[in-house]
Design an enzyme around this catalytic site. Structure first.
Site, PDB file in Angstrom:
ATOM      1  N   PRO A   1      54.228  23.685  77.873  1.00 59.18           N
ATOM      2  CA  PRO A   1      53.645  24.948  78.313  1.00 59.18           C
ATOM      3  C   PRO A   1      54.677  25.820  79.027  1.00 59.18           C
ATOM      4  O   PRO A   1      55.285  25.398  80.009  1.00 59.18           O
ATOM      5  CB  PRO A   1      52.521  24.522  79.256  1.00 59.18           C
ATOM      6  N   GLU A   2      54.893  27.006  78.503  1.00 55.63           N
ATOM      7  CA  GLU A   2      55.751  27.995  79.137  1.00 55.63           C
ATOM      8  C   GLU A   2      54.855  29.169  79.553  1.00 55.63           C
ATOM      9  O   GLU A   2      53.642  29.044  79.513  1.00 55.63           O
ATOM     10  CB  GLU A   2      56.863  28.427  78.160  1.00 55.63           C
TER      11      GLU A   2
ATOM     12  N   LYS B   1      55.658  29.194  85.374  1.00 56.01           N
ATOM     13  CA  LYS B   1      54.808  28.176  84.747  1.00 56.01           C
ATOM     14  C   LYS B   1      53.897  27.498  85.755  1.00 56.01           C
ATOM     15  O   LYS B   1      53.251  26.495  85.440  1.00 56.01           O
ATOM     16  CB  LYS B   1      55.693  27.125  84.065  1.00 56.01           C
TER      17      LYS B   1
ATOM     18  N   ARG C   1      69.676  20.914  76.128  1.00 55.26           N
ATOM     19  CA  ARG C   1      68.410  21.078  75.410  1.00 55.26           C
ATOM     20  C   ARG C   1      68.658  21.339  73.941  1.00 55.26           C
ATOM     21  O   ARG C   1      69.636  21.995  73.565  1.00 55.26           O
ATOM     22  CB  ARG C   1      67.621  22.264  76.002  1.00 55.26           C
TER      23      ARG C   1
END
Length: 302
Positions: free
Chosen positions: A2-3, A58, A292
């Site tokens: 979730p961003e 967030k 990432r």
DNA sequence: GTGTTTGTTATCAA
DNA sequence: CTTGATAACAAACA
């Protein structure tokens, strides 16, 4: 993962469902997930209402109605708990089920749409309201948390950790560019730094860099003013559109009713390694940048 | 058993 | 001290 758009979707839906409902019970099934003891959570939350739901990056911020003080008119203490903070981190879910609807999308990496009963084995906390509705906090990897804070603590946390938000008046091109020029990390790392800009995560960082035609490896000080402008526009556009489509479901994210986000089909590069770049038709690459998995077009992202 | 997945923080190196 | 890069965390899957 979730961003900003996913958390915002949850915030809006939850506000419509549970605002001003009285909390009648609290279960903390995974004590490490909560900032205080189970007893403290029950003591602070039961009997109070959620008067407002905010979001910063967030982080979800649930404001609590004043706590009823027994006996004579005591002055409210400065350090009193006023907010419940919830961070979903990587695999957290917040699912609201009314009395008869106790189902939710399960955790799965294969786009499964099967629904499951709640609570499930990843349920870490349950908050129940006076209308029989229940809010389930599920978190497969246990990185997410629930935290009780005072107003003063909240202000401190926000000031120390969160930069400006896309799509707000505080987020101007000048503010954005100045913040990014003060560092010289790879632009991808800068976009993931919540202190420089709040709300972007791995998916949207890749998407906005593609939209702006900027290579994720570029040091921020090598990015030109014209490119910052492009990136600024891209951030607002991509985030705005993603909110409109209720976020992206890649693995675990579901909204507060257990439904998947619809933005996945609009993704240009994330998860599309080996596919053709929608702009120049060369092959999209994936490479580890800033620790990432980073998806980009090595040809048209300069 | 190995390598991957990611938001955030802790730790290390320069 | 500051900055930037990397490891660590948890859990599951291929």
């Amino acid at each position: 993962m979730p961003e900003l758009p996913e958390v915002e979707t949850i915030r809006r839906d939850l506000a419509a469902a549970i605002l001003n409902r009285k909390i009648v019970s609290v279960s903390i099934l995974s004590p490490k997930t909560a900032s205080h003891s189970v007893a403290f959570f029950k003591k602070e939350l039961i009997g109070r209402r959620l008067t407002e739901i905010d979001r910063r990056g967030k982080l979800l911020i649930f404001h609590l109605s004043p706590k009823k003080v027994k006996g004579t008119s005591k002055k409210p203490r400065a350090e009193k708990i006023n907010c419940l903070l919830i961070h979903l981190k990587m695999t957290g879910q917040l699912i609201y089920a009314d009395k008869k609807n106790k189902i939710a999308g399960g955790h799965s990496l294969n786009n499964s749409t099967e629904l499951q009963e709640l609570p499930n084995k990843h349920t870490r906390a349950i908050i129940e309201f006076d209308n029989g509705g229940q809010l389930f906090f599920n978190d497969l990897r246990k990185f997410g948390y629930l935290k009780l804070v005072s107003d003063a603590e909240l202000e401190k946390i926000l000031a120390a950790n969160y930069g400006p938000e896309p799509l707000t008046p505080a987020f101007t091109l000048a503010v954005f560019q100045n913040a990014f020029k003060k560092t010289n990390v790879k632009i991808k790392a800068a976009l993931l730094n919540q202190k420089l800009i709040a709300g972007l995560g791995n998916i949207y960082a890749d998407e906005v860099l593609w939209a702006a035609g900027i290579n994720p490896q570029r040091p921020t000080q090598k990015v030109t003013p014209a490119e910052f402008k492009k990136l600024f526009v891209a951030i607002n556009q991509v985030i705005g559109l993603a909110i409109k489509h209720r976020g992206t479901t890649f693995s675990d994210y579901v909204d507060s009713r257990g439904r998947r986000g619809n933005f996945s089909k609009f993704l240009k590069v994330y998860g599309r390694t080996g596919e053709k770049c929608p702009r120049c038709h060369n092959s999209l690459k994936k490479q580890k940048i800033a620790g990432r998995g980073t998806h980009y077009c090595p040809i048209c992202q300069k």
